[in-house]
Scaffold this motif. Structure first.
Motif, PDB file in Angstrom:
ATOM      1  N   LYS A  66       0.827  -1.211   0.000  1.00  0.00           N
ATOM      2  CA  LYS A  66       0.000   0.000   0.000  1.00  0.00           C
ATOM      3  C   LYS A  66       0.856   1.254   0.000  1.00  0.00           C
ATOM      4  O   LYS A  66       1.855   1.331   0.707  1.00  0.00           O
ATOM      5  CB  LYS A  66      -0.878   0.018   1.261  1.00  0.00           C
ATOM      6  N   ASN A  67       0.415   2.239  -0.783  1.00  0.00           N
ATOM      7  CA  ASN A  67       1.046   3.571  -0.782  1.00  0.00           C
ATOM      8  C   ASN A  67       2.574   3.535  -0.878  1.00  0.00           C
ATOM      9  O   ASN A  67       3.269   4.200  -0.128  1.00  0.00           O
ATOM     10  CB  ASN A  67       0.653   4.319   0.502  1.00  0.00           C
ATOM     11  N   GLN A  68       3.071   2.755  -1.824  1.00  0.00           N
ATOM     12  CA  GLN A  68       4.523   2.612  -1.971  1.00  0.00           C
ATOM     13  C   GLN A  68       5.117   3.660  -2.907  1.00  0.00           C
ATOM     14  O   GLN A  68       6.313   3.922  -2.869  1.00  0.00           O
ATOM     15  CB  GLN A  68       4.854   1.228  -2.541  1.00  0.00           C
ATOM     16  N   ILE A  69       4.261   4.198  -3.778  1.00  0.00           N
ATOM     17  CA  ILE A  69       4.750   5.077  -4.844  1.00  0.00           C
ATOM     18  C   ILE A  69       3.756   6.216  -5.040  1.00  0.00           C
ATOM     19  O   ILE A  69       2.548   5.973  -5.080  1.00  0.00           O
ATOM     20  CB  ILE A  69       4.894   4.262  -6.149  1.00  0.00           C
ATOM     21  N   VAL A  70       4.262   7.428  -5.142  1.00  0.00           N
ATOM     22  CA  VAL A  70       3.376   8.561  -5.434  1.00  0.00           C
ATOM     23  C   VAL A  70       3.084   8.570  -6.940  1.00  0.00           C
ATOM     24  O   VAL A  70       3.991   8.449  -7.759  1.00  0.00           O
ATOM     25  CB  VAL A  70       4.029   9.896  -5.015  1.00  0.00           C
ATOM     26  N   LEU A  71       1.811   8.689  -7.262  1.00  0.00           N
ATOM     27  CA  LEU A  71       1.404   8.740  -8.675  1.00  0.00           C
ATOM     28  C   LEU A  71       0.681  10.055  -8.934  1.00  0.00           C
ATOM     29  O   LEU A  71      -0.241  10.415  -8.195  1.00  0.00           O
ATOM     30  CB  LEU A  71       0.478   7.558  -8.979  1.00  0.00           C
TER      31      LEU A  71
ATOM     32  N   ALA B 149       6.256  19.682  -6.892  1.00  0.00           N
ATOM     33  CA  ALA B 149       6.938  19.907  -5.613  1.00  0.00           C
ATOM     34  C   ALA B 149       5.985  19.623  -4.441  1.00  0.00           C
ATOM     35  O   ALA B 149       6.385  19.037  -3.433  1.00  0.00           O
ATOM     36  CB  ALA B 149       7.468  21.329  -5.550  1.00  0.00           C
ATOM     37  N   GLN B 150       4.725  20.022  -4.591  1.00  0.00           N
ATOM     38  CA  GLN B 150       3.733  19.749  -3.530  1.00  0.00           C
ATOM     39  C   GLN B 150       3.461  18.252  -3.396  1.00  0.00           C
ATOM     40  O   GLN B 150       3.207  17.751  -2.306  1.00  0.00           O
ATOM     41  CB  GLN B 150       2.410  20.461  -3.851  1.00  0.00           C
ATOM     42  N   ASN B 151       3.493  17.555  -4.524  1.00  0.00           N
ATOM     43  CA  ASN B 151       3.146  16.124  -4.517  1.00  0.00           C
ATOM     44  C   ASN B 151       4.304  15.238  -4.087  1.00  0.00           C
ATOM     45  O   ASN B 151       4.091  14.097  -3.689  1.00  0.00           O
ATOM     46  CB  ASN B 151       2.679  15.697  -5.910  1.00  0.00           C
ATOM     47  N   LEU B 152       5.507  15.766  -4.185  1.00  0.00           N
ATOM     48  CA  LEU B 152       6.696  14.966  -3.888  1.00  0.00           C
ATOM     49  C   LEU B 152       6.800  14.644  -2.408  1.00  0.00           C
ATOM     50  O   LEU B 152       6.397  15.427  -1.551  1.00  0.00           O
ATOM     51  CB  LEU B 152       7.945  15.724  -4.296  1.00  0.00           C
TER      52      LEU B 152
ATOM     53  N   LEU C 119       8.365   8.766  -7.268  1.00  0.00           N
ATOM     54  CA  LEU C 119       7.262   9.447  -7.953  1.00  0.00           C
ATOM     55  C   LEU C 119       7.142   8.927  -9.382  1.00  0.00           C
ATOM     56  O   LEU C 119       8.122   8.909 -10.114  1.00  0.00           O
ATOM     57  CB  LEU C 119       7.544  10.951  -8.003  1.00  0.00           C
ATOM     58  N   ILE C 120       5.928   8.538  -9.760  1.00  0.00           N
ATOM     59  CA  ILE C 120       5.675   8.239 -11.175  1.00  0.00           C
ATOM     60  C   ILE C 120       4.663   9.253 -11.692  1.00  0.00           C
ATOM     61  O   ILE C 120       3.636   9.505 -11.054  1.00  0.00           O
ATOM     62  CB  ILE C 120       5.155   6.808 -11.405  1.00  0.00           C
ATOM     63  N   THR C 121       4.975   9.845 -12.848  1.00  0.00           N
ATOM     64  CA  THR C 121       4.082  10.814 -13.474  1.00  0.00           C
ATOM     65  C   THR C 121       3.553  10.255 -14.782  1.00  0.00           C
ATOM     66  O   THR C 121       4.320   9.742 -15.602  1.00  0.00           O
ATOM     67  CB  THR C 121       4.832  12.132 -13.763  1.00  0.00           C
TER      68      THR C 121
END
Ligand code: MN
Ligand code: MN
Length: 267
Positions: A2-7, A72-75, A81-83
């Motif tokens: 769970k929640n391993q990577i910010v997308l 920057a806010q999402n990091l 981070l994957i975009t």
């Protein structure tokens, strides 16, 4: 997991030089990822259900310079981070935000194009320019490009100036893939693929990678991965959502690789 990577999804294609469409991509890649036609298992055996992501959703961008602020806010310093793009212009502001947190990175860039123009039709932020801006601003200490098959004389000069390591498509072999000794950022332009495998792109450049070859590249990365993007999927040119599915497969395999490598690194 769970929640391993910010997308994050960046809905922006105003810097596309030929046609627009990639702004529509992020929700369609998510939809393909969740499609009942496939399961959530990556090829390395990891099950990567949607909860694997700390999914911050899609951001409709009006002003190019907002991409850096939003990223920057999402990091999050702890999480990769994957975009989902978006045209390729988004990679420069993403790298700026990433640089503020992690310092310069090493980049593996997979693309039909070098994207090294000093400016394109007068715009220094065109999707034909992000890697010139990244190198000028010293956001990367190393840039390796794969799949390239459109180099102009100007771009060859730019590559020389910035010490870009290019393995052109015509000479590509998996055995030539360099290894990295630092954490990397992976930037994947879907038009690196042959249009036969991924027709949903703005710029058709025949003679590219198969889907399998790009998966092999992803699976051969040995360094930790601190960020990645999947850009230039253009749904307006797609056939039966096949390029959405290819993009979703890359999202799954990149995620699997990140979790595999970063775990080894930590443990
Ligand atoms: Mn590109
Ligand atoms: Mn390209």
């Amino acid at each position: 997991m769970k929640n391993q990577i910010v997308l994050q999804g960046i809905q922006y294609d105003e810097k596309s030089s030929y046609i627009t469409g990639p702004a529509l991509a992020p929700p369609l890649i998510r939809k393909a990822y969740r499609s009942d036609s496939a399961n959530y298992f990556a090829e390395n055996g990891m099950e990567l259900r949607p909860e694997t992501f700390n999914d911050l959703g899609d951001f409709e961008i009006k002003d190019y310079f907002d991409i850096e602020k939003i990223t920057a806010q999402n990091l999050n310093k702890e999480l990769p981070l994957i975009t989902l793009g978006g045209d390729h212009s988004i990679t420069f502001p993403i790298l700026k935000a990433l640089n503020a947190l992690h310092g310069p990175v090493q980049i593996l860039h997979v693309d039909a194009h070098g994207d090294l123009y000093h400016d394109f039709e007068g715009d220094p932020y065109s999707h034909a320019c992000p890697f010139a801006r990244i190198m000028e601003n010293k956001l990367a200490t190393r840039l390796v490009q794969l799949g390239i098959r459109t180099l102009s004389t100007h771009q060859r000069e730019q590559a020389k100036k910035f010490n870009v390591e290019i393995i052109e498509m015509k000479e590509y072999a998996l055995s030539k893939l360099p290894q990295f000794n630092k954490p990397i950022y992976l930037s994947l332009d879907i038009d690196a693929l042959d249009p036969a495998f991924a027709p949903g792109v703005s710029h058709y450049e025949p003679g590219g990678f198969s889907t399998r070859q790009v998966l092999d590249i992803i699976q051969h990365i040995k360094a930790p991965i601190i960020g990645a993007d999947i850009v230039e999927y253009n749904p307006t040119r797609d056939i039966n959502g096949m390029t959405a599915m290819v993009s979703a497969k890359f999202l799954k395999e990149i995620t699997a690789k990140i979790l595999e490598n970063n775990t080894v690194q930590n443990g």
